[in-house]
Design a protein around this motif. Structure first.
Motif: not given
Length: 502
Positions: A364-367, A423-431
């Protein structure tokens, strides 16, 4: 997921919100729906009966959600009002009570156990100080030499049993020899608060903390709490084939200061917000700084396991220095993070043994921080051949294919692609870059995925019916579920299931 949105519940007597806090609040509001959808997805994938999540900024409740079941056996839907065992969060209440008594001059942090509890004066615990106890540096045995009450085979100790245990085998280490997490140590703290405060622990916390914060539905233990207000705890899954069952939910006796409290996520964030700098309803900023600074660095060899202050765990997530606590009780695992500078509070409560409250709260914090970072960026340049403004919201979607879900979310003036099953929804985020009204572009960079390739949208009547990302198609989840067996099952033939979903 049951949702409550943007309702101010508590007014905090702090300085006016800074621009940074206002922007943080705007980021939280922007991702509120995404956060709750992700939390519920993780709940379902990890087979957690129920999850509550709450997020506050500057005292304002911006996210409150509950999903799943309060009681699997009875089939009761979980709501944001259900109360969870928050277990070791209780230590933050006890440590806060100690700091309040110290601020009033009723005790000193360097007072010894023997000073306030003469019944322990003839034990090795007599010279342990209050500060050592609330910092887990007192060397006190963790849970006594018979702690099967954690397995619910017997009652939690009452005061007579507690003191008998402490007399028999209360000290494991010397003072400040090792950080040693101790529920019995905090039970001693509860007894000291009673002696110094002149009333029982529950009464002191009620009158001096909970009433001040107007939190009548936070309780120091389950005693007297209506059963229908309580979420039920569920058993540990020893392996993936197990079926959960509902656990009983006993009183914690003389251990309430260590593990007794019950609350919902909304109220827990309201309490935790009192540990934000500038909020002096309970403690001065001077006293909060003492609680929140590092008292112990917990090492195993050369590996750091964690840090602890006075009644608070200390964590670093990204650039945030966080305080808070976790809680584990038979059938419940809970987690609260507080950024005392930014006035951000996140609580996640689960009603399952070994429930994933900690990783969900981190996610949640990472999002939130991802949204905050993207919102700080200037708008990207429009496509060179664009004749009309492109509506970024028209790309926002969740699609499913044979390799799982992808989410395209808007954050500020940017579009990002996330993999929500992690687990970390931002781990492979791309713009993603906008190329046109139905075409995005993955970033050009080294990678194992579809770097530099397009994401192409197909729409019918304004509805996104599919996307092709790196050449592979993904559909709305219901459409994919309707076609996937014919498309991918053992008896499927090539080409089956590739038409419109039936």
């Amino acid at each position: 997921m049951t949702q409550t949105t943007t309702t101010t519940v508590t007014t905090v007597t702090t300085a006016p919100a800074s621009t940074d806090r206002a922007e943080l609040a705007a980021a939280v509001k922007e991702v509120a729906g995404l956060v709750q959808e992700w939390v519920d997805l993780r709940r379902r994938m990890l087979r957690v009966p129920g999850v509550q999540v709450a997020v506050r900024v500057d005292g304002e409740l911006l996210i409150s959600g509950a999903s799943g079941s309060a009681d699997l056996a009875e089939g009761v839907d979980l709501t944001p009002r259900h109360l969870f065992r928050i277990a070791s969060h209780s230590k933050t209440f006890a440590a806060t009570a100690v700091m309040m008594l110290a601020a009033r001059g009723a005790l000193r942090l360097d007072d010894t156990v023997g000073t306030h509890l003469p019944e322990l004066a003839d034990t090795p615990l007599a010279d342990r100080t209050v500060r050592e106890l609330i910092g887990h540096q007192g060397g006190v045995i963790r849970d006594g030499d018979d702690c099967d009450y954690w397995q619910l085979t017997r009652d939690f100790p009452d005061s007579d049993t507690l003191f008998a245990d402490l007399h028999r085998d209360g000290a494991t280490f010397g003072r400040n020899e090792h950080f040693k997490y101790s529920n019995y140590g905090y039970s001693i703290v509860g007894a000291i608060i009673e002696r110094v405060g002149g009333q029982d622990f529950a009464g002191f916390v009620r009158s001096e903390i909970l009433d001040v914060l107007e939190l009548p539905r936070v309780h120091p233990d389950v005693d007297g709490v209506p059963a229908d207000e309580l979420a039920s705890g569920h058993s540990l899954l020893l392996d993936g084939d197990d079926e959960m069952f509902v656990l009983r939910n006993p009183s914690t006796g003389a251990m309430a200061a260590a593990t007794g409290f019950v609350a919902c996520a909304e109220d827990l964030t309201a309490y935790a917000g009192a540990h934000v700098k500038g909020d002096e309803r309970l403690l001065s900023d001077t006293d909060k700084r003492l609680m929140q600074r590092t008292e112990s660095v917990v090492m195993a060899g050369t590996t750091e396991l964690g840090r602890y202050g006075l009644g608070l765990e200390l964590h670093t997530v990204g650039t945030r220095a966080l305080v808070g606590h976790s809680g584990g009780f038979p059938g419940f695992v809970t987690r609260t993070f507080v950024d005392p500078q930014a006035s951000l509070v996140v609580s996640v409560l689960t009603n399952a043994s070994r429930g994933p409250a900690h990783p969900i709260a981190l996610g949640v914090i990472k999002l939130i921080d991802l949204a905050l970072a993207k919102r700080a960026l200037p708008p990207p340049a429009a496509p060179e051949d664009a004749t009309d403004p492109v509506d970024l919201d028209s790309f926002v979607t969740t699609m499913v294919g044979g390799f799982g879900r992808v989410v395209i979310a808007r954050m500020g003036e940017r579009l990002v692609l996330l993999h929500p099953e992690q687990d970390d929804p931002t781990e492979e985020v791309v713009e993603l870059t906008v190329l046109g009204p139905d075409r995005l572009l993955m970033p050009a960079r080294p990678g194992f995925g579809s770097a530099g390739e397009p994401v192409i949208f197909t729409r019918e009547g304004g509805r996104i019916t599919e996307i092709r990302m790196g050449g592979m198609t993904a559909w709305p989840e219901a459409d994919f579920r309707a076609r996937r067996r014919a498309q991918m099952g053992r008896s499927a033939t090539t080409g089956a299931g590739t038409g419109p979903a039936s």
